[in-house]
Design a protein around this motif. Structure first.
Motif, PDB file in Angstrom:
ATOM      1  N   ARG A  60       0.741  -1.113  -0.313  1.00  5.71           N
ATOM      2  CA  ARG A  60       0.214  -0.540   0.171  1.00  5.71           C
ATOM      3  C   ARG A  60       0.845   1.231   0.033  1.00  5.71           C
ATOM      4  NH1 ARG A  60      -5.286  -0.487   0.962  1.00  5.71           N
ATOM      5  NH2 ARG A  60      -5.844  -3.246   1.995  1.00  5.71           N
ATOM      6  N   ARG A 108      -4.748   5.401  -4.663  1.00  6.88           N
ATOM      7  CA  ARG A 108      -4.816   7.145  -4.339  1.00  6.88           C
ATOM      8  C   ARG A 108      -4.852   8.128  -5.683  1.00  6.88           C
ATOM      9  NH1 ARG A 108      -2.333   8.574   0.621  1.00  6.88           N
ATOM     10  NH2 ARG A 108      -0.252   7.704  -0.237  1.00  6.88           N
ATOM     11  N   LEU A 110      -3.981  11.395  -5.279  1.00  9.18           N
ATOM     12  CA  LEU A 110      -3.074  12.077  -4.647  1.00  9.18           C
ATOM     13  C   LEU A 110      -3.248  13.871  -4.711  1.00  9.18           C
ATOM     14  CD1 LEU A 110       0.525  10.354  -4.338  1.00  9.18           C
ATOM     15  CD2 LEU A 110      -1.624  10.101  -3.205  1.00  9.18           C
ATOM     16  N   GLU A 122      -1.157   6.667  -8.183  1.00 10.36           N
ATOM     17  CA  GLU A 122      -0.472   5.759  -7.502  1.00 10.36           C
ATOM     18  C   GLU A 122      -0.771   4.908  -8.538  1.00 10.36           C
ATOM     19  OE1 GLU A 122      -0.026   5.207  -2.832  1.00 10.36           O
ATOM     20  OE2 GLU A 122      -2.106   5.171  -3.745  1.00 10.36           O
TER      21      GLU A 122
END
Length: 468
Positions: A60, A108, A110, A122
């Motif tokens: 992650r 995500r 960002l 990501e």
């Protein structure tokens, strides 16, 4: 050939690998159950061998990816990066004893910056999710592969994917401004920029785009955005021959028109769509051409293109009046692959790109190949940029038919090269087209590319057996 220096890990080595990985990863991020790891063994390509991974890791954070790569480098274990596994070349297929590094949990968005017109994401972000998110800011991320509701940005970057809008807006490579990449030894490297312009040093960003995870692991991307265009309007033109439809494509492009979409479907595909969805397309349709414009006033553009289609021999030209009608006209194109899959149960999708001026030669050549091998092969194409998708329909349970399917696939690639084209416009090389990459770029080209691979991955642990 650059290959991993490891063989399939024995049980003890596999245990050591798992223990080392767990030292820097949460337990839920490390999967070792053989039934589960087997489900990560391959992407959606036919005729591509896949091995058995030793472990599947779902990080992650960037630090967790770095830990995986440091561990793999120290233990000389191959690593196969994966996104959503929607690829069509075997580029995400596992090798025996490897670590499958699935980046889908790194999902995500960002940053979305309307002033700089960039998004920072990501690799596990779904293409459609990004498109919807930037749309809320009046912005637009153009690359739209057919699998955009499932495929990830990381996978799009790995294969330099395209989509229906490429004729006007270009492919993924043109929207990647910068990358954060974890190298084979675990170091973190940043490439590119956030600015609209920048030419400092070699273009390392472009080197990673299309490298299919063989040079490093993309963990963050800076993507260029555009202002959201007006809703496009679509025109459909029916032709009594594929050559006439391709003539219309040449007239449209030579005339300086800039459609947002220009797609072609041959008679085999049109019939398959009719059989599946009963769309009422005339049985006499040998080719269907779809053109769209997203200008503030697309009416004059559609009228001009319609006139060019009629001059090329279109038997019927149907322009849409609004967005709803446009979507109805596009339904046939969106159903193409589903309809062809229904013909024999399994499809093998080629990805040959030729100069626009040779598009008619490619489609006619595919018809001859289909007749020779007694197979159903439909062609859909991003006609505006010459990227064709000949789709071979076959019964995977019939060994002879499967053999003929593979032979026809290779003959189509050979035809594409003969016509001055390339073996892949957006799907990548992976396992499926390794032999054909060597034919296309030649021995000197292969030598130079292997040299680049050696610099970034001296142990040969990153996605071994792909590309070369």
């Amino acid at each position: 050939m650059i290959m991993s220096r490891t063989e399939a890990a024995p049980d003890q080595a596999r245990g050591d690998l798992t223990e080392r990985l767990l030292a820097g990863l949460p337990a839920e991020a490390v999967l070792t159950d053989p039934d589960i790891t087997a489900s990560y063994a391959n992407d959606m390509a036919s005729f591509c061998p896949a091995g058995s991974p030793a472990v599947v890791v779902l990080p992650r954070t960037v630090e967790e990816v770095q830990h995986v790569m440091r561990t793999a480098s120290e233990l000389r274990v191959p690593v196969v990066p994966q996104g959503a596994r929607t690829g069509l070349s075997g580029g995400a297929n596992a090798s025996d004893g490897c670590v499958v590094l699935s980046l889908t949990k790194m999902d995500r968005i960002l940053e979305i910056n309307p002033v700089d017109r960039i998004a920072v994401v990501e690799p596990g972000v779904i293409n459609a999710a990004l498109s919807r998110a930037v749309g809320e800011h009046g912005l637009y991320y153009p690359p739209d592969p057919s699998s955009w509701e499932m495929c990830t940005i990381g996978g799009n970057i790995g294969t330099a994917s395209g989509g229906l809008c490429c004729v006007k807006y270009g492919v993924t490579a043109e929207y990647v401004l910068g990358l954060d990449v974890v190298l084979a030894d675990g170091r973190l490297m940043s490439t590119g920029r956030r600015t609209a312009k920048g030419v400092a040093g070699y273009d390392m960003t472009r080197l990673f785009v299309g490298s299919e995870g063989s040079l490093g692991i993309v963990v963050r991307a800076v993507l260029a955005l555009r202002p959201q265009p007006p809703q496009q309007l679509v025109l459909a033109a029916e032709f009594a021959s594929a050559s006439a439809a391709c003539d219309a494509v040449c007239r449209i492009m030579a005339g300086g028109h800039v459609p947002s979409l220009l797609e072609i479907m041959d008679r085999t595909t049109v019939k398959a769509v009719n059989d599946l969805a009963h769309m009422g397309l005339p049985d006499t349709t040998e080719a269907l051409l779809l053109a769209a414009f997203d200008t503030p006033d697309p009416g004059p553009d559609l009228a001009a293109v319609g006139a060019l289609c009629e001059a090329a021999g279109a038997t019927q030209v149907v322009p849409a009046d609004d967005a709803a009608e446009s979507e109805l006209l596009l339904q046939a194109r969106r159903l193409s692959l589903t309809a062809l899959e229904a013909v024999r149960g399994v499809t093998m999708i080629d990805d040959v790109c030729v100069p626009r001026s040779r598009l008619g030669d490619l489609i006619e050549g595919v018809e001859r190949i289909a007749e020779k091998h007694q197979l159903t092969i439909g062609v859909v194409a991003h006609a505006g940029d010459g990227n064709t998708h000949p789709t071979v329909c076959f019964d995977a349970g019939d060994p002879d038919e499967s053999r003929r399917a593979r032979e026809s696939f290779d003959e189509i690639m050979a035809l594409g090269l003969e016509l001055g084209g390339t073996i892949t416009g957006e799907h990548g090389v992976g396992v499926l087209k390794k032999e054909w990459l060597a034919r296309e770029i030649g021995p000197v080209g292969i030598e130079m590319q292997r040299g680049i691979k050696q610099v970034f991955d001296p142990l040969g642990i990153l996605n071994p057996g792909k590309l070369f």
